[in-house]
Design a protein around this motif. Structure first.
Motif, short mmCIF file in Angstrom:
data_model
loop_
_atom_site.label_atom_id
_atom_site.label_comp_id
_atom_site.label_asym_id
_atom_site.label_seq_id
_atom_site.Cartn_x
_atom_site.Cartn_y
_atom_site.Cartn_z
N VAL A 1 0.87 -0.89 0.15
CA VAL A 1 0.21 -0.26 -0.12
C VAL A 1 1.07 1.07 -0.26
O VAL A 1 0.46 2.56 -0.98
N ALA A 2 1.90 1.27 0.68
CA ALA A 2 2.78 2.21 0.60
C ALA A 2 3.84 2.33 -0.76
O ALA A 2 3.69 3.69 -0.26
N LEU A 3 3.95 1.43 -1.21
CA LEU A 3 4.73 1.89 -2.24
C LEU A 3 3.55 2.29 -3.16
O LEU A 3 4.26 2.98 -4.34
N TYR A 4 2.21 1.45 -3.76
CA TYR A 4 1.23 1.89 -4.44
C TYR A 4 1.10 3.10 -4.12
O TYR A 4 1.04 3.91 -5.02
N LEU A 5 1.35 3.57 -2.70
CA LEU A 5 0.48 5.18 -3.09
C LEU A 5 1.56 6.04 -3.34
O LEU A 5 1.91 7.54 -4.16
N GLY A 6 2.94 5.95 -3.39
CA GLY A 6 4.21 5.93 -3.83
C GLY A 6 4.16 6.27 -5.01
O GLY A 6 4.81 7.37 -5.77
N GLN A 7 4.06 4.87 -5.75
CA GLN A 7 4.16 5.36 -7.22
C GLN A 7 2.59 6.21 -7.88
O GLN A 7 3.40 7.13 -8.78
N VAL A 8 1.26 6.21 -7.21
CA VAL A 8 0.24 6.71 -7.44
C VAL A 8 0.63 8.58 -8.01
O VAL A 8 0.47 8.67 -8.48
N ARG A 9 1.00 8.88 -6.52
CA ARG A 9 1.85 9.88 -5.85
C ARG A 9 2.74 10.59 -6.94
O ARG A 9 3.05 12.13 -7.17
N GLY A 10 3.50 9.49 -7.47
CA GLY A 10 4.93 10.41 -7.72
C GLY A 10 5.61 10.42 -7.32
O GLY A 10 6.46 11.80 -7.36
N THR A 11 6.08 10.32 -6.03
CA THR A 11 7.30 10.53 -5.21
C THR A 11 8.19 10.95 -5.25
O THR A 11 9.05 9.62 -6.50
N GLN A 12 9.28 11.68 -4.57
CA GLN A 12 10.96 11.36 -5.17
C GLN A 12 11.62 10.38 -5.28
O GLN A 12 12.81 9.82 -5.90
N TRP A 13 10.52 9.04 -4.82
CA TRP A 13 11.58 8.10 -4.76
C TRP A 13 11.25 7.21 -5.57
O TRP A 13 11.27 5.53 -5.30
N GLY A 14 10.81 7.12 -6.38
CA GLY A 14 10.45 5.62 -8.22
C GLY A 14 11.35 5.10 -8.08
O GLY A 14 10.94 4.21 -7.47
N ASP A 15 13.32 5.45 -8.34
CA ASP A 15 13.99 4.47 -7.74
C ASP A 15 13.93 3.78 -7.30
O ASP A 15 13.90 2.44 -6.91
N GLU A 16 14.05 4.14 -5.70
CA GLU A 16 13.94 3.25 -4.56
C GLU A 16 12.35 2.68 -4.53
O GLU A 16 12.78 1.60 -4.12
N ILE A 17 11.63 2.97 -4.96
CA ILE A 17 10.60 2.25 -5.03
C ILE A 17 10.52 0.45 -5.79
O ILE A 17 10.46 -0.11 -5.09
N ARG A 18 11.28 0.73 -6.92
CA ARG A 18 11.28 0.06 -7.50
C ARG A 18 12.70 -0.83 -7.26
O ARG A 18 12.32 -2.02 -7.23
N ALA A 19 13.33 -0.33 -6.28
CA ALA A 19 14.32 -1.16 -6.31
C ALA A 19 13.66 -1.97 -4.44
O ALA A 19 13.82 -3.37 -4.12
N VAL A 20 12.52 -1.16 -3.96
CA VAL A 20 12.21 -2.30 -2.79
C VAL A 20 11.77 -3.13 -3.32
O VAL A 20 11.57 -4.14 -3.02
N ILE A 21 10.47 -3.17 -4.39
CA ILE A 21 9.86 -4.52 -5.12
C ILE A 21 10.59 -5.20 -5.20
O ILE A 21 10.44 -6.14 -4.62
N ARG A 22 11.78 -5.07 -5.60
CA ARG A 22 12.60 -6.21 -5.72
C ARG A 22 13.36 -6.51 -4.62
O ARG A 22 13.34 -8.28 -4.63
N ASP A 23 13.24 -6.11 -3.48
CA ASP A 23 13.65 -6.37 -2.63
C ASP A 23 12.63 -7.32 -2.15
O ASP A 23 13.28 -8.19 -1.10
N LEU A 24 11.37 -7.48 -2.18
CA LEU A 24 10.14 -7.73 -0.80
C LEU A 24 10.45 -9.06 -2.17
O LEU A 24 9.46 -10.06 -1.13
N ALA A 25 10.54 -8.83 -3.19
CA ALA A 25 10.93 -10.59 -4.12
C ALA A 25 11.82 -11.36 -3.23
O ALA A 25 11.47 -12.91 -3.51
N GLN A 26 12.35 -10.56 -2.33
CA GLN A 26 13.80 -11.30 -2.25
C GLN A 26 13.75 -12.05 -0.29
O GLN A 26 13.76 -13.01 -0.45
N ILE A 27 12.47 -11.95 -0.32
CA ILE A 27 12.49 -11.39 1.20
C ILE A 27 11.81 -13.14 1.80
O ILE A 27 11.99 -13.70 2.42
N SER A 28 10.95 -13.76 0.79
CA SER A 28 10.40 -15.22 1.40
C SER A 28 11.39 -16.18 1.41
O SER A 28 11.82 -16.82 2.31
N GLY A 29 12.09 -15.56 0.28
CA GLY A 29 13.83 -16.60 0.60
C GLY A 29 14.72 -16.62 1.99
O GLY A 29 15.63 -17.75 2.84
#
Ligand code: M6R
Length: 369
Positions: free
Chosen positions: A171-199
């Protein structure tokens, strides 16, 4: 039905890697962006939100406390987190631009339901984060994001908690994405990191035998304290809650920065203190401060149980027991750091002869206020 485990709780702890990846499934598109159209709150409403209020109880409340760090960091929208049972009794300030996030595994918790009803009466939009399809809380909310943890049977919440944190981050990342905050690159990086968390959770689960052994050796103790900072603070609160409800022990979680403001007076010879250590790479100031806290309590006789990232050598001289967790970005650490605390509480309950899945005096869903 327990899948070969002695208790549902053990089965549900083991299911966490899958619960986490199932909650991410289908919500990240090929380009690495989030697609959460299922929320069905119009983008302009999300863009105009000027305050986020999270309401929840117990473990879900701890997920909310963690979410606050992520929400404020990625969206720059002020976020409050409140116990649902306190919320409506203090005349909270709410309007059409407030987004209320109600977190509940069961979707039937009366305190949370009453809080969201109150919020809607004041004109706020309510987004439920829930694990139970079609339950009352999502039915009465404007929108819902389901966690896909699967049915949780044990009274002590484990896999639901991890997925609540994941859902809040989405939800936080989506809000960031919809609102276009300055963290665009970071958000994409976090999404990648989130995908690793299960491992990473999987790896933690493979190394839990020493934690179980430690728990058994502490079965005769009366008190265990938990310390953490930043997102590690709610993790400490969650570790303490698990111990209370399962082991019936006095357990308290503190923000490590508060030690000198009172709790350090509790430290005595051989008192077990669990410390959740932030990554030395992220906010390294906090890491160094916690290392001095560990030194201080150990000098006063505490038995230190240190949960620290692999490769963090600074803690080694002060740890009576060292529990290693994989390195993760700071905000994602709760998902790996909570797991040893769940295992610890479950094993202590067993060692003390308690009923693991059905602790005394508790119900899985609390449908009265
Ligand atoms: O179903 P909910 O997530 O709304 O339940 C909230 C709390 O009652 C629940 O998390 C409780 O604290 C658990 N027993 C903790 O393990």
């Amino acid at each position: 039905e327990k899948g070969g485990y002695d208790y549902f709780m053990l089965k549900e702890i083991a299911e966490q890697p899958k619960a986490v990846s199932d909650t991410l499934l289908g919500r990240i598109d090929a380009s690495g962006s989030l697609s959460l159209d299922e929320i069905r709150i119009p983008a302009h409403v999300l863009r105009e939100a000027d305050k986020i209020v999270v309401v929840a109880c117990g473990t879900a409340f701890h997920a909310g406390l963690i979410a606050k760090y992520a929400i404020e960091h990625w969206t720059r929208i002020p976020c409050e987190v409140e116990l649902a049972s306190e919320f409506r009794y203090r005349d909270p300030i709410l309007d059409q631009r407030t987004l209320v996030v109600a977190i509940s595994q069961s979707g039937e918790t009366m305190d949370t339901l009453m809080a969201l009803r109150h919020a809607r009466e004041q004109g706020a939009r309510v987004l439920a984060i829930c694990n139970t399809n079609g339950s009352t809380i999502p039915r009465e909310s404007d929108a819902v994001l389901y966690t896909h943890a699967g049915p949780e049977v044990a009274v002590a919440s484990t896999k639901a908690f991890l997925t609540q944190v994941v859902a809040c981050y989405l939800v936080a990342l989506y809000l960031g994405q919809v609102r276009g905050t300055q963290w665009g690159d970071e958000i994409r990086a976090v999404i990648r990191d989130l995908a690793q968390i299960s491992g990473a959770v999987e790896r933690v689960l493979e190394t839990m035998e020493p934690v179980r052994e430690l728990a058994r050796s502490l079965a005769h103790k009366n008190t265990v304290l938990f310390l953490g900072r930043h997102v590690g603070h709610p993790v400490a609160l969650e570790g303490a809650l698990k111990l209370k409800e399962l082991a019936y022990m006095h357990a308290e979680g503190f923000a490590a920065g508060e030690l000198k403001h009172g709790p350090i007076a509790l430290i005595e010879e051989d008192l077990p203190v669990v410390v959740v250590v932030p990554s030395p790479r992220g906010r390294s100031v906090l890491h160094d401060k916690i290392v001095s806290n560990i030194q201080e309590i150990r000098a006063r006789g505490a038995r230190t149980i240190v949960i620290a990232e692999e490769g963090d050598e600074a803690v080694v001289p002060y740890a009576d027991h060292l529990v290693r967790i994989p390195a993760t970005p700071t905000l994602l650490q709760p998902m790996v750091a909570t797991v040893p605390l769940q295992v610890f509480a479950c094993e202590l309950a067993t060692a003390r002869g308690n009923e693991v899945d059905q602790p005394r005096n508790l119900a899985k869903s609390v449908t009265v206020e």
